[in-house]
Design an enzyme around this catalytic site. Structure first.
Site, PDB file in Angstrom:
ATOM      1  CG  HIS A 136      -1.928   1.064   1.284  1.00  0.00           C
ATOM      2  ND1 HIS A 136      -3.112   0.961   1.984  1.00  0.00           N
ATOM      3  CD2 HIS A 136      -1.957   2.308   0.738  1.00  0.00           C
ATOM      4  CE1 HIS A 136      -3.813   2.066   1.881  1.00  0.00           C
ATOM      5  NE2 HIS A 136      -3.122   2.916   1.123  1.00  0.00           N
ATOM      6  CG  HIS A 144      -1.439   6.165  -2.573  1.00  0.00           C
ATOM      7  ND1 HIS A 144      -2.614   5.998  -3.257  1.00  0.00           N
ATOM      8  CD2 HIS A 144      -1.666   5.716  -1.308  1.00  0.00           C
ATOM      9  CE1 HIS A 144      -3.527   5.482  -2.455  1.00  0.00           C
ATOM     10  NE2 HIS A 144      -2.978   5.296  -1.258  1.00  0.00           N
ATOM     11  CD  GLU A 176      -7.533   6.602   4.692  1.00  0.00           C
ATOM     12  OE1 GLU A 176      -8.087   6.585   3.571  1.00  0.00           O
ATOM     13  OE2 GLU A 176      -6.412   7.123   4.891  1.00  0.00           O
ATOM     14  CG  ASP A 217      -1.620   5.692   2.785  1.00  0.00           C
ATOM     15  OD1 ASP A 217      -1.866   5.491   1.587  1.00  0.00           O
ATOM     16  OD2 ASP A 217      -2.458   6.154   3.582  1.00  0.00           O
TER      17      ASP A 217
END
Ligand code: ADE
Ligand code: ZN
Length: 336
Positions: A15, A17, A198, A276
């Site tokens: 995970h 980005h 989330e 993340d």
């Protein structure tokens, strides 16, 4: 001592980005290179701006930050910098999200994004021995028609994109909004993941499972509010890609001491640790583990479980996974 173990273990990240790995220094350099105007006089002001009360506060700066990415070299440099970080941190496999709509909406061609990212992935495979998969995320604040257009634009690159995901503003944009495009993606053979739970309620996790037929849930923290959902996630072995420093910086938790990672493991959930958007949240993969060691006293058994989960929850082949698990056992065994 335990931090050394974390550093030494081979790990997978599931995970991340890629646009969230744009360091302020790189953002500033690319802005100058491309003559893009940023609302910051210097790199320190970019760092100082990173104070978020919620997901949307962050997303506003995240989309502004990615405006410096215009040319193939920009996407290459961005991706290469992240992969060098992986190399430093013993991340040997990574499944990378990218947000094509954040770029095509600014006039950047799909091809420019893909050529830049893929050339860095290929270089990392040959020069650093890091394997990777790409997951194309649909922006959930946009409509499903836009997601369909993006899916269409991706088809010439079908061989380079393993899966589709769903990210951006969660509240008010339930997974059900993207049911048809996920169904089409499944028919085309894409793996499926979605951010859910989330900020959004447990019902969004249910929808991601039942309507989007996901293979993993990204975050999933709020699933813990629903015991029958937890039971279902455990029984189905559904992985959660959990992001501790993101959770803290986006106020999903008040304090790292409150992080539910241990509860997740004790419940039998297949949790993994991830960064993340590391350039925005203060750390890459190892720092996320270190933060948990400091705050919740993560022990060796838990660290090894989480690292093994990262491979088991990956989209690697069974043979590749068992190779990585053996390497983890070897390092973990040598440290006891
Ligand atoms: N895009 C980048 N990071 C994200 C996150 N943590 N949640 C939703 N969308 C995102
Ligand atoms: Zn995310």
């Amino acid at each position: 001592m335990l931090k050394n173990l974390v550093n030494a273990l081979p790990k997978a990240e599931l995970h991340i980005h890629i646009e969230g790995s744009l360091e302020p220094e790189t953002m500033f350099r690319l802005a100058q290179r491309n003559q893009v105007k940023l609302p910051y006089p210097d790199v320190q002001s970019i760092h100082d701006a990173y104070q978020f009360r919620c997901l949307q506060d962050f997303l506003d700066l995240y989309y502004q930050g990615m405006s410096v990415l215009l040319r193939e070299e920009d996407f290459h440099d961005l991706t290469w910098e992240y992969l060098c970080k992986c190399h430093e941190q013993n991340v040997v496999h990574t499944e990378i999200f990218f947000d094509p709509q954040g770029h095509t909406s600014r006039g950047v061609a799909f091809e420019t994004i893909m050529q830049g990212i893929c050339s860095a992935l290929d270089r990392a495979e040959s020069e650093l021995g890091i394997s990777s998969h790409l997951i194309m995320c649909f922006l959930r604040h946009l409509d499903q028609q836009d997601a369909f257009r993006t899916l269409e634009a991706s088809l010439p690159w079908r061989e380079r994109i393993l899966g589709v995901g769903l990210d951006s503003s969660e509240r008010g944009h339930p997974p059900s909004k993207f049911r048809d495009v996920f169904e089409r993606s499944a028919q085309l053979g894409f793996k499926r993941v979605a951010h859910a739970g989330e900020e959004g309620p447990p019902a969004y996790v249910h929808e991601a499972l039942n309507l989007l037929t996901v293979n993993r849930i990204d975050h999933g923290n709020r699933a813990l509010e629903d015991p029958s959902l937890v039971q279902h996630l455990v029984e189905s072995g559904m992985p959660l890609t959990v992001c501790p420093q993101s959770n803290l910086r986006l106020a999903v938790i008040k304090d790292m001491c409150d992080h539910p990672i241990r509860d997740m493991l004790q419940a039998g959930l297949k949790a993994t640790v991830n960064s993340d958007d590391p350039a925005y949240f203060g750390g890459y993969l190892n720092e996320n583990f270190h933060a948990l060691i400091d705050a919740v006293d993560l022990n060796k058994e838990e660290i090894v479980r989480l690292v093994k989960n990262s491979f088991e929850a990956s989209f690697l082949s069974a043979e590749q996974i068992s190779g990585h698990l053996a390497a983890v056992d070897k390092i973990a065994g040598a440290s006891s």
